[in-house]
Design a protein around this motif. Structure first.
Motif, PDB file in Angstrom:
ATOM      1  N   GLY A   1       0.771  -1.103   0.032  1.00  0.00           N
ATOM      2  CA  GLY A   1      -0.074  -0.033  -0.178  1.00  0.00           C
ATOM      3  C   GLY A   1       0.970   1.360  -0.081  1.00  0.00           C
ATOM      4  N   HIS A   2       2.141   1.409   0.618  1.00  0.00           N
ATOM      5  CA  HIS A   2       2.786   2.429   0.642  1.00  0.00           C
ATOM      6  C   HIS A   2       4.046   2.424  -0.311  1.00  0.00           C
ATOM      7  CE1 HIS A   2       0.177   4.208   3.750  1.00  0.00           C
ATOM      8  NE2 HIS A   2       0.365   2.965   4.488  1.00  0.00           N
ATOM      9  N   VAL A   3       3.871   1.428  -1.266  1.00  0.00           N
ATOM     10  CA  VAL A   3       5.170   1.146  -2.098  1.00  0.00           C
ATOM     11  C   VAL A   3       4.914   2.518  -3.313  1.00  0.00           C
ATOM     12  CG1 VAL A   3       6.616  -0.138  -3.690  1.00  0.00           C
ATOM     13  CG2 VAL A   3       5.822  -1.076  -1.457  1.00  0.00           C
ATOM     14  N   PHE A   4       5.548   3.327  -3.534  1.00  0.00           N
ATOM     15  CA  PHE A   4       5.680   4.162  -4.535  1.00  0.00           C
ATOM     16  C   PHE A   4       5.800   3.539  -5.831  1.00  0.00           C
ATOM     17  CE2 PHE A   4       6.819   8.805  -6.257  1.00  0.00           C
ATOM     18  CZ  PHE A   4       5.368   9.083  -6.575  1.00  0.00           C
ATOM     19  N   ARG A   5       4.993   3.816  -6.940  1.00  0.00           N
ATOM     20  CA  ARG A   5       5.026   3.259  -8.476  1.00  0.00           C
ATOM     21  C   ARG A   5       6.486   3.391  -8.813  1.00  0.00           C
ATOM     22  NH1 ARG A   5       3.947   7.115 -12.393  1.00  0.00           N
ATOM     23  NH2 ARG A   5       3.479   9.244 -11.420  1.00  0.00           N
ATOM     24  N   TYR A   6       7.290   4.294  -8.482  1.00  0.00           N
ATOM     25  CA  TYR A   6       8.539   4.241  -8.908  1.00  0.00           C
ATOM     26  C   TYR A   6       9.255   3.238  -8.357  1.00  0.00           C
ATOM     27  CZ  TYR A   6       7.817   9.017 -10.607  1.00  0.00           C
ATOM     28  OH  TYR A   6       7.322  10.138 -11.213  1.00  0.00           O
ATOM     29  N   SER A   7       8.931   2.405  -7.331  1.00  0.00           N
ATOM     30  CA  SER A   7       9.443   1.391  -6.751  1.00  0.00           C
ATOM     31  C   SER A   7       8.800   0.080  -7.088  1.00  0.00           C
ATOM     32  CB  SER A   7       9.852   1.543  -5.223  1.00  0.00           C
ATOM     33  OG  SER A   7      10.414   2.801  -4.831  1.00  0.00           O
ATOM     34  N   ASN A   8       8.065  -0.050  -8.119  1.00  0.00           N
ATOM     35  CA  ASN A   8       7.223  -1.407  -8.334  1.00  0.00           C
ATOM     36  C   ASN A   8       8.333  -2.434  -8.402  1.00  0.00           C
ATOM     37  OD1 ASN A   8       4.754  -0.044  -8.481  1.00  0.00           O
ATOM     38  ND2 ASN A   8       4.690   0.128 -10.865  1.00  0.00           N
ATOM     39  N   GLY A   9       7.903  -3.636  -8.074  1.00  0.00           N
ATOM     40  CA  GLY A   9       8.872  -4.740  -8.201  1.00  0.00           C
ATOM     41  C   GLY A   9       8.359  -5.831  -7.310  1.00  0.00           C
TER      42      GLY A   9
ATOM     43  N   PHE B   1       7.281  -1.093   1.796  1.00  0.00           N
ATOM     44  CA  PHE B   1       6.568  -2.343   1.986  1.00  0.00           C
ATOM     45  C   PHE B   1       6.570  -2.906   3.451  1.00  0.00           C
ATOM     46  CE2 PHE B   1       6.562  -7.001   1.983  1.00  0.00           C
ATOM     47  CZ  PHE B   1       5.728  -7.274   0.913  1.00  0.00           C
ATOM     48  N   SER B   2       5.684  -3.555   3.812  1.00  0.00           N
ATOM     49  CA  SER B   2       5.533  -3.941   5.321  1.00  0.00           C
ATOM     50  C   SER B   2       4.324  -4.868   5.432  1.00  0.00           C
ATOM     51  CB  SER B   2       5.245  -2.702   6.219  1.00  0.00           C
ATOM     52  OG  SER B   2       4.095  -2.021   5.835  1.00  0.00           O
ATOM     53  N   GLY B   3       4.660  -5.622   6.406  1.00  0.00           N
ATOM     54  CA  GLY B   3       3.612  -6.441   7.193  1.00  0.00           C
ATOM     55  C   GLY B   3       2.992  -7.603   6.297  1.00  0.00           C
TER      56      GLY B   3
ATOM     57  N   LEU C   1       6.435 -14.187  -1.763  1.00  0.00           N
ATOM     58  CA  LEU C   1       7.224 -13.187  -2.710  1.00  0.00           C
ATOM     59  C   LEU C   1       5.794 -12.326  -3.059  1.00  0.00           C
ATOM     60  CD1 LEU C   1       9.788 -12.068  -3.792  1.00  0.00           C
ATOM     61  CD2 LEU C   1       9.430 -13.615  -5.808  1.00  0.00           C
ATOM     62  N   TYR C   2       6.090 -11.040  -2.999  1.00  0.00           N
ATOM     63  CA  TYR C   2       4.821 -10.263  -3.497  1.00  0.00           C
ATOM     64  C   TYR C   2       5.305  -9.227  -4.516  1.00  0.00           C
ATOM     65  CZ  TYR C   2       2.871 -11.620   1.124  1.00  0.00           C
ATOM     66  OH  TYR C   2       2.177 -12.253   2.110  1.00  0.00           O
ATOM     67  N   THR C   3       4.599  -9.147  -5.510  1.00  0.00           N
ATOM     68  CA  THR C   3       4.709  -8.355  -6.834  1.00  0.00           C
ATOM     69  C   THR C   3       3.681  -7.065  -6.381  1.00  0.00           C
ATOM     70  OG1 THR C   3       5.044 -10.192  -8.374  1.00  0.00           O
ATOM     71  CG2 THR C   3       4.444  -7.727  -9.208  1.00  0.00           C
ATOM     72  N   CYS C   4       4.493  -6.083  -6.257  1.00  0.00           N
ATOM     73  CA  CYS C   4       3.744  -4.584  -5.979  1.00  0.00           C
ATOM     74  C   CYS C   4       3.657  -3.804  -7.371  1.00  0.00           C
ATOM     75  CB  CYS C   4       4.646  -3.719  -5.051  1.00  0.00           C
ATOM     76  SG  CYS C   4       4.588  -4.507  -3.515  1.00  0.00           S
ATOM     77  N   THR C   5       2.579  -3.392  -7.638  1.00  0.00           N
ATOM     78  CA  THR C   5       2.193  -2.643  -8.897  1.00  0.00           C
ATOM     79  C   THR C   5       1.299  -1.324  -8.427  1.00  0.00           C
ATOM     80  OG1 THR C   5       2.438  -4.511 -10.302  1.00  0.00           O
ATOM     81  CG2 THR C   5       1.789  -2.623 -11.290  1.00  0.00           C
ATOM     82  N   ASP C   6       2.053  -0.144  -8.571  1.00  0.00           N
ATOM     83  CA  ASP C   6       1.219   1.150  -8.186  1.00  0.00           C
ATOM     84  C   ASP C   6       0.488   0.969  -6.873  1.00  0.00           C
ATOM     85  OD1 ASP C   6       2.285   1.803 -10.626  1.00  0.00           O
ATOM     86  OD2 ASP C   6       0.205   2.240 -11.514  1.00  0.00           O
ATOM     87  N   GLY C   7       1.475   0.391  -5.833  1.00  0.00           N
ATOM     88  CA  GLY C   7       0.631   0.136  -4.568  1.00  0.00           C
ATOM     89  C   GLY C   7      -0.287  -0.839  -4.115  1.00  0.00           C
ATOM     90  N   LEU C   8      -0.631  -1.930  -5.327  1.00  0.00           N
ATOM     91  CA  LEU C   8      -1.295  -2.948  -4.968  1.00  0.00           C
ATOM     92  C   LEU C   8      -0.629  -4.244  -5.085  1.00  0.00           C
ATOM     93  CD1 LEU C   8      -4.325  -1.481  -7.096  1.00  0.00           C
ATOM     94  CD2 LEU C   8      -4.152  -1.621  -4.669  1.00  0.00           C
ATOM     95  N   VAL C   9      -0.934  -5.335  -4.546  1.00  0.00           N
ATOM     96  CA  VAL C   9      -0.521  -6.548  -4.736  1.00  0.00           C
ATOM     97  C   VAL C   9      -1.153  -7.193  -5.968  1.00  0.00           C
ATOM     98  CG1 VAL C   9      -0.296  -8.809  -3.800  1.00  0.00           C
ATOM     99  CG2 VAL C   9      -0.219  -6.916  -2.105  1.00  0.00           C
TER     100      VAL C   9
ATOM    101  N   ASP D   1      13.480  -8.663  -5.191  1.00  0.00           N
ATOM    102  CA  ASP D   1      13.575  -9.750  -4.289  1.00  0.00           C
ATOM    103  C   ASP D   1      13.285 -11.161  -4.889  1.00  0.00           C
ATOM    104  OD1 ASP D   1      14.373  -8.199  -2.387  1.00  0.00           O
ATOM    105  OD2 ASP D   1      12.526  -8.290  -1.024  1.00  0.00           O
ATOM    106  N   LYS D   2      13.756 -12.121  -4.710  1.00  0.00           N
ATOM    107  CA  LYS D   2      13.469 -13.623  -5.236  1.00  0.00           C
ATOM    108  C   LYS D   2      13.563 -14.659  -3.973  1.00  0.00           C
ATOM    109  CE  LYS D   2      16.094 -12.504  -9.714  1.00  0.00           C
ATOM    110  NZ  LYS D   2      17.118 -12.775 -10.486  1.00  0.00           N
ATOM    111  N   CYS D   3      12.749 -15.680  -4.398  1.00  0.00           N
ATOM    112  CA  CYS D   3      12.790 -16.775  -3.501  1.00  0.00           C
ATOM    113  C   CYS D   3      14.040 -17.384  -3.398  1.00  0.00           C
ATOM    114  CB  CYS D   3      11.708 -17.710  -4.008  1.00  0.00           C
ATOM    115  SG  CYS D   3       9.874 -17.136  -3.858  1.00  0.00           S
ATOM    116  N   ASP D   4      14.240 -17.768  -2.102  1.00  0.00           N
ATOM    117  CA  ASP D   4      15.836 -18.401  -2.023  1.00  0.00           C
ATOM    118  C   ASP D   4      15.934 -19.637  -2.567  1.00  0.00           C
ATOM    119  OD1 ASP D   4      16.110 -16.464  -0.308  1.00  0.00           O
ATOM    120  OD2 ASP D   4      15.835 -17.418   1.429  1.00  0.00           O
TER     121      ASP D   4
END
Length: 343
Positions: free
Chosen positions: A287-295, A306-308, A314-322, A340-343
């Motif tokens: 929710g608080h990941v800025f769109r410039y930091s999508n990933g 990113f939090s919580g 592993l979560y993919t964030c796009t414009d603040g949404l999972v 990030d990637k799975c180990d």
């Protein structure tokens, strides 16, 4: 962090300020000029200022409040929580004064000439009122100028206090929600930053708007934060058809020109002007990941807001949404930068 819930009725939208400067091509994508930031101690001297700070890369979190008005976190650059969004909202909510620019189509340097044409404000500085023996007061706005790659840019901040050598302020669209700049009492002017003017709200009642056109679903049918609705009413001089009282933090769905409450929320976030004007960040790890930091982010990550979340997912964030999740059978070790990637 939950933000304070503040209720404002749609009927209270202020009159739109007259436009003086031409439009720019997508001006909200320009980063703001670098400014001095405070050590954090002196800026806390005002009893009306509460500072929380901004997590790196986070958007939509409350970074500070002054006189009860929140400043939202957003890294410098394009996005909804611009510096002049705060300046306009502060003047509307504290003083019931009209907006000083249209945040979508103008930059903050339009605020000085716009304010000079309004009885609700006085403007101080070169080309405006003589500053001799004067100084900004808490609740005034300071408009800074600057240049980036040959392009004129500007910044505006809310004055929170002064001492003999500094002016302290609250701001948006910078990594630090508070800052300071030097003051020369002998010259009655700023000693370090390039300032265009400061703007003082005068005790003049603003006439209520009347006969305003319908805003409609101004960004298409979909979800909106209450803050986005109230801001649009003021910036464009229209009235939204809302079926319930507006809270800045609730999510409203617009269909056929009518806004109805979709969900109560303690933290509604808007990422940009042209899409995704509202989603609830409650319980949303992106929710608080800025769109410039999508990933992609491991659930235990605290990078870029990113939090919580579940540590082994592993979560993919796009414009603040999972937008996708992947179970990590061998775990997930957070890295930096949203890759990030799975180990």
């Amino acid at each position: 962090m939950s933000r304070p819930t503040r209720r404002f009725i749609a009927m209270q939208a202020c009159a739109l300020a007259t436009l003086f400067c031409g439009c720019f091509t997508d001006p909200r994508e320009l980063p703001n000029a670098p400014l001095e930031t405070s050590s954090g101690q002196a800026a806390l001297s005002s009893p009306d200022l509460v500072v929380y700070g901004c997590p790196p890369g986070a958007v939509g979190v409350v970074g500070a409040t002054f006189m009860g008005i929140p400043a939202y976190c957003q890294p410098s650059g394009g996005g909804y929580y611009q510096c002049d969004e705060l300046g306009n909202r502060f003047m509307r909510d504290v003083y019931q004064h009209p907006n000083l620019d249209n945040v979508v189509t103008e930059l903050a340097d339009a605020m000085c000439p716009n304010a000079a044409a309004m009885p609700e404000y006085s403007v101080w500085g070169p080309g405006y009122r003589d500053t001799t023996g004067q100084a900004p007061l808490p609740g005034d706005l300071v408009v800074f100028s600057g240049e980036l790659n040959g392009l004129a840019i500007a910044h505006v901040a809310v004055v929170t206090g002064m001492d003999a050598d500094n002016v302290y302020y609250m701001q948006q669209n910078m990594n630090d929600p508070t800052g300071s700049t030097g003051w020369d009492a002998k010259k009655s002017w700023f000693s370090k930053s390039k300032v265009l003017c400061w703007i003082h709200p005068e005790p003049v009642a603003s006439p209520p708007p009347s006969n305003l056109p319908d805003c409609g679903c101004f960004n298409g049918e979909g979800d909106y934060c209450g803050l986005g609705i109230v801001d649009h009413e003021a910036w464009y001089g229209c009235r939204a058809n809302v079926t319930s009282p507006l809270s800045y933090d609730n999510v409203y769905s617009c269909s056929n020109g009518v806004f109805s409450l979709k969900s109560t929320c303690s933290n509604c976030v808007a990422q940009r002007y042209t899409s995704a004007l509202g989603y609830c960040a409650d319980g949303n790890p992106c929710g608080h990941v800025f769109r410039y930091s999508n990933g992609t982010y491991c659930g235990a990550s605290t990078d870029n807001g990113f939090s919580g979340a579940d540590a082994n997912t592993l979560y993919t964030c796009t414009d603040g949404l999972v937008t996708a999740t992947s179970a990590c059978s061998r775990g997930c070790t957070p890295q930096k930068g949203g890759s990030d990637k799975c180990d």
